[in-house]
Design a protein around this motif. Structure first.
Motif, PDB file in Angstrom:
ATOM      1  N   VAL A 174       0.840  -1.204   0.000  1.00  0.00           N
ATOM      2  CA  VAL A 174       0.000   0.000   0.000  1.00  0.00           C
ATOM      3  C   VAL A 174       0.873   1.252   0.000  1.00  0.00           C
ATOM      4  CG1 VAL A 174      -1.560   1.381   1.451  1.00  0.00           C
ATOM      5  CG2 VAL A 174      -2.066  -1.029   1.010  1.00  0.00           C
ATOM      6  N   ARG A 175       1.974   1.229   0.757  1.00  0.00           N
ATOM      7  CA  ARG A 175       2.839   2.405   0.889  1.00  0.00           C
ATOM      8  C   ARG A 175       3.588   2.748  -0.393  1.00  0.00           C
ATOM      9  NH1 ARG A 175       5.046  -0.343   6.189  1.00  0.00           N
ATOM     10  NH2 ARG A 175       3.234  -0.001   7.549  1.00  0.00           N
ATOM     11  N   THR A 176       3.675   1.821  -1.331  1.00  0.00           N
ATOM     12  CA  THR A 176       4.400   2.104  -2.572  1.00  0.00           C
ATOM     13  C   THR A 176       3.675   3.106  -3.452  1.00  0.00           C
ATOM     14  OG1 THR A 176       3.341   0.326  -3.868  1.00  0.00           O
ATOM     15  CG2 THR A 176       5.313  -0.256  -2.581  1.00  0.00           C
ATOM     16  N   GLY A 177       2.364   3.225  -3.284  1.00  0.00           N
ATOM     17  CA  GLY A 177       1.576   4.102  -4.149  1.00  0.00           C
ATOM     18  C   GLY A 177       1.285   3.500  -5.506  1.00  0.00           C
ATOM     19  N   ALA A 178       1.693   2.256  -5.731  1.00  0.00           N
ATOM     20  CA  ALA A 178       1.490   1.618  -7.036  1.00  0.00           C
ATOM     21  C   ALA A 178       0.101   1.031  -7.184  1.00  0.00           C
ATOM     22  CB  ALA A 178       2.533   0.512  -7.241  1.00  0.00           C
ATOM     23  N   GLU A 180      -4.138   0.848  -6.313  1.00  0.00           N
ATOM     24  CA  GLU A 180      -5.344   1.600  -5.978  1.00  0.00           C
ATOM     25  C   GLU A 180      -6.307   0.790  -5.119  1.00  0.00           C
ATOM     26  OE1 GLU A 180      -6.761   4.018  -9.639  1.00  0.00           O
ATOM     27  OE2 GLU A 180      -5.519   2.397 -10.444  1.00  0.00           O
ATOM     28  N   ALA A 205      -4.754   6.264   2.980  1.00  0.00           N
ATOM     29  CA  ALA A 205      -3.983   6.526   1.764  1.00  0.00           C
ATOM     30  C   ALA A 205      -4.859   6.616   0.519  1.00  0.00           C
ATOM     31  CB  ALA A 205      -2.931   5.422   1.582  1.00  0.00           C
ATOM     32  N   VAL A 207      -6.617   4.155  -0.690  1.00  0.00           N
ATOM     33  CA  VAL A 207      -6.616   2.857  -1.365  1.00  0.00           C
ATOM     34  C   VAL A 207      -7.877   2.094  -0.966  1.00  0.00           C
ATOM     35  CG1 VAL A 207      -5.417   0.636  -1.584  1.00  0.00           C
ATOM     36  CG2 VAL A 207      -4.108   2.766  -1.477  1.00  0.00           C
TER      37      VAL A 207
END
Length: 309
Positions: A174-178, A180, A205, A207
């Protein structure tokens, strides 16, 4: 006619119902679920879902070596493809022969899924169970996530998700931002809320969260007298005791245990949709009934102390 209100799937622009047809059992997994699902029954289940208020279907390349996807595709072919307003998600899996789960394996998995499903592109494509390779390998140059991002850049995948069990690992992704969307399973139920940190972090975030297996493999639908396993393993005595007490409270209130288990997930504002494995048309009807079953506030209050470990 019963309806299910559609919810925004995070920032994807997609809208999905609070209940999703889970395709894990569709292709028949007797070694996990304990029973066979004939091909026509699996196809009929998808057909029933398409005719129901549910607009969201979830499957995977790895479910029964692609058989789940083939059965989904057969039902879609009957109606001329995925109906307008419906959402179909699938997942990339390791190479079934070599076990490799690097970038090339991800592309092979995705291309095979497109062919089986008869699609030109994916609406939502998940990285499935990356526990097998770990975070560093998945994120490495030329690795699984790199391949998924390339598929998105090429327009073959509109949106990306990650689906797995290990909560801390899912939080890392989740922290990678890759991604959704994140999908967790068997870790947010009436008797286990260990996914809570993931739900909180993902929601913060932006997500979207999908919660799968709200029945813990069946015990929270069938009850502890019919099934004594939780998450496909022998249930601990404490879990059996709590589920037995929950079943009694639900019976006294005239509410199916399965309805309470399902709505424990669907009523949580952090969860966009709850993925329910369904193996027959009757199970589709049952899921819709349970999702809309009236549950009094005093039952939730009575159940609350039993939900905590």
């Amino acid at each position: 006619m019963t309806t299910l209100e559609r919810r925004p799937l995070g920032g994807t622009g997609l809208e999905v119902t609070p209940v999703c047809l889970g395709g894990g059992v569709l292709g028949s997994m007797p070694s996990i679920f304990g029973y066979d699902v004939p091909a026509e029954q699996g196809i009929a289940t998808v057909r029933a879902a398409l005719e129901s208020p549910i607009n969201f279907l979830d499957t995977s390349a790895g479910y029964s070596d692609g058989e789940s996807e083939r059965r989904v595709a057969a039902a879609l072919a009957e109606v001329g493809g995925l109906p307008e307003g419906h959402v179909l998600a699938t997942k990339v899996d390791p190479d079934p022969e070599t076990g490799e789960f690097d970038g090339p394996a991800v592309r092979r998995s995705a291309e095979a899924s497109l062919e089986r499903l008869g699609l030109e592109r994916f609406q939502l494509l998940h990285l499935h169970d990356p526990e097998g390779i770990g975070f560093e390998a998945a994120m490495a140059p030329g690795g699984a996530v790199h391949a998924l991002l390339a598929l998105k850049e090429e327009g073959l995948a509109e949106h990306l998700g990650v689906a797995g069990g290990d909560i801390e690992l899912m939080r890392q992704f989740v922290r990678t931002g890759a991604f959704e969307v994140v999908l967790t399973h068997n870790r947010f139920t009436l008797v286990d809320q260990s996914a809570t940190p993931l739900l909180d972090e993902a929601t913060g975030a932006g997500v979207a969260v999908l919660n799968a297996a709200p029945f813990g493999g069946g015990i929270l639908a069938k009850g502890p007298e019919a099934l004594r396993k939780y998450a496909y393993a022998d249930a601990k005595p404490d879990v059996l005791e709590r589920v037995r007490a929950m079943a009694t409270l639900c019976a006294e209130a005239g509410v199916p245990l399965g309805a309470a288990a399902l709505q424990f997930s669907t009523r949580d504002p952090r969860i966009t949709s709850t993925v329910v494995g369904m193996s027959s048309p009757e199970r589709v009807e049952q899921a819709v009934d349970w999702a809309t079953w009236p549950i009094p506030d005093d039952l939730w209050q009575a159940l609350s102390p039993l939900t905590k470990d």
